[in-house]
Design a protein around this motif. Sequence first.
Motif, short mmCIF file in Angstrom:
data_model
loop_
_atom_site.label_atom_id
_atom_site.label_comp_id
_atom_site.label_asym_id
_atom_site.label_seq_id
_atom_site.Cartn_x
_atom_site.Cartn_y
_atom_site.Cartn_z
N GLY A 257 0.76 -1.23 0.00
CA GLY A 257 0.00 0.00 0.00
C GLY A 257 0.80 1.28 0.00
N SER A 258 2.11 1.23 0.23
CA SER A 258 2.86 2.49 0.32
C SER A 258 2.92 3.22 -1.02
CB SER A 258 4.28 2.25 0.85
OG SER A 258 5.04 1.48 -0.06
N THR A 259 3.04 2.50 -2.11
CA THR A 259 3.07 3.15 -3.42
C THR A 259 1.71 3.74 -3.76
OG1 THR A 259 4.82 1.66 -4.14
CG2 THR A 259 3.60 2.82 -5.86
N ASP A 260 0.64 3.03 -3.45
CA ASP A 260 -0.70 3.56 -3.67
C ASP A 260 -0.93 4.82 -2.85
OD1 ASP A 260 -1.30 1.51 -5.43
OD2 ASP A 260 -2.28 0.28 -3.90
N LYS A 261 -0.45 4.82 -1.60
CA LYS A 261 -0.60 5.99 -0.74
C LYS A 261 0.22 7.16 -1.29
CE LYS A 261 -2.21 7.78 3.03
NZ LYS A 261 -3.65 7.87 3.27
N GLU A 262 1.41 6.88 -1.76
CA GLU A 262 2.26 7.91 -2.36
C GLU A 262 1.56 8.57 -3.54
OE1 GLU A 262 6.17 7.85 -5.20
OE2 GLU A 262 6.01 6.31 -3.66
N ILE A 263 0.94 7.78 -4.39
CA ILE A 263 0.21 8.30 -5.56
C ILE A 263 -0.99 9.11 -5.11
CG2 ILE A 263 -1.18 7.62 -7.57
CD1 ILE A 263 0.82 5.21 -7.84
N ASP A 264 -1.73 8.61 -4.13
CA ASP A 264 -2.89 9.31 -3.60
C ASP A 264 -2.49 10.67 -3.03
OD1 ASP A 264 -5.68 9.55 -2.54
OD2 ASP A 264 -4.64 9.38 -0.61
N ILE A 265 -1.43 10.72 -2.28
CA ILE A 265 -0.96 11.97 -1.68
C ILE A 265 -0.53 12.95 -2.77
CG2 ILE A 265 0.97 12.95 -0.37
CD1 ILE A 265 0.53 10.68 1.66
N ALA A 266 0.15 12.47 -3.79
CA ALA A 266 0.56 13.35 -4.89
C ALA A 266 -0.65 13.98 -5.57
CB ALA A 266 1.40 12.57 -5.90
N LYS A 267 -1.68 13.17 -5.81
CA LYS A 267 -2.90 13.69 -6.45
C LYS A 267 -3.60 14.71 -5.56
CE LYS A 267 -3.96 9.64 -9.28
NZ LYS A 267 -4.87 8.50 -9.45
N ARG A 268 -3.72 14.40 -4.28
CA ARG A 268 -4.40 15.30 -3.36
C ARG A 268 -3.63 16.60 -3.16
NH1 ARG A 268 -4.80 11.52 1.37
NH2 ARG A 268 -5.19 13.43 2.53
N SER A 269 -2.31 16.53 -3.21
CA SER A 269 -1.50 17.75 -3.04
C SER A 269 -1.73 18.74 -4.16
CB SER A 269 -0.01 17.40 -2.94
OG SER A 269 0.51 16.98 -4.19
N MET A 270 -2.14 18.26 -5.32
CA MET A 270 -2.39 19.14 -6.46
C MET A 270 -3.69 19.94 -6.29
SD MET A 270 -1.16 16.61 -9.50
CE MET A 270 -1.45 17.78 -10.82
N GLU A 271 -4.42 19.66 -5.22
CA GLU A 271 -5.67 20.36 -4.94
C GLU A 271 -5.62 21.09 -3.60
OE1 GLU A 271 -8.48 17.18 -5.14
OE2 GLU A 271 -8.39 17.08 -7.31
N MET A 272 -4.39 21.24 -3.05
CA MET A 272 -4.20 21.90 -1.75
C MET A 272 -3.12 22.96 -1.89
SD MET A 272 -3.89 18.64 0.81
CE MET A 272 -3.80 19.64 2.28
N CYS A 273 -3.37 24.14 -1.37
CA CYS A 273 -2.35 25.19 -1.38
C CYS A 273 -1.14 24.69 -0.60
CB CYS A 273 -2.89 26.47 -0.74
SG CYS A 273 -1.68 27.79 -0.60
N GLU A 274 0.02 24.76 -1.22
CA GLU A 274 1.22 24.28 -0.56
C GLU A 274 1.66 25.17 0.60
OE1 GLU A 274 4.85 25.06 -3.35
OE2 GLU A 274 3.09 24.71 -4.61
N VAL A 275 1.12 26.38 0.68
CA VAL A 275 1.46 27.29 1.77
C VAL A 275 0.53 27.11 2.97
CG1 VAL A 275 1.70 29.73 2.43
CG2 VAL A 275 2.40 28.97 0.15
N CYS A 276 -0.79 27.04 2.71
CA CYS A 276 -1.75 27.01 3.83
C CYS A 276 -2.64 25.77 3.87
CB CYS A 276 -2.61 28.26 3.81
SG CYS A 276 -3.74 28.34 2.40
N GLY A 277 -2.69 25.00 2.81
CA GLY A 277 -3.50 23.78 2.79
C GLY A 277 -4.93 23.96 2.32
N LYS A 278 -5.34 25.18 1.99
CA LYS A 278 -6.71 25.41 1.52
C LYS A 278 -6.91 24.77 0.15
CE LYS A 278 -7.64 29.69 3.94
NZ LYS A 278 -7.90 31.13 3.80
#
Length: 92
Positions: free
Chosen positions: A51-72
Amino acid sequence: MITRETAKRCVGAGWHGLIDEFYNEFPNVLMVQVKEKYGRLCLYHDACTDGSTDKEIDIAKRSMEMCEVCGKPTESREIRGWVWTLCEFHYQ
């Protein structure tokens, strides 16, 4: 090996929760590199445990929808040829 705190210093505070999420779920995985690339959070680790690779991919996708400064919630934006994931406030 990159510790959790060192990993957090590699990217903006808006993505720290995603880093915590990965470390909490996979505490024994050795992180090799953490960075922002093309407006997304990239986690590189030494093993492909269950599951670590699947989690890594999921986090990468979700990060593209979150402000890298504040998380909004937001979307990726191109600024002078570079891709950033910034909310409207941090984009200005």
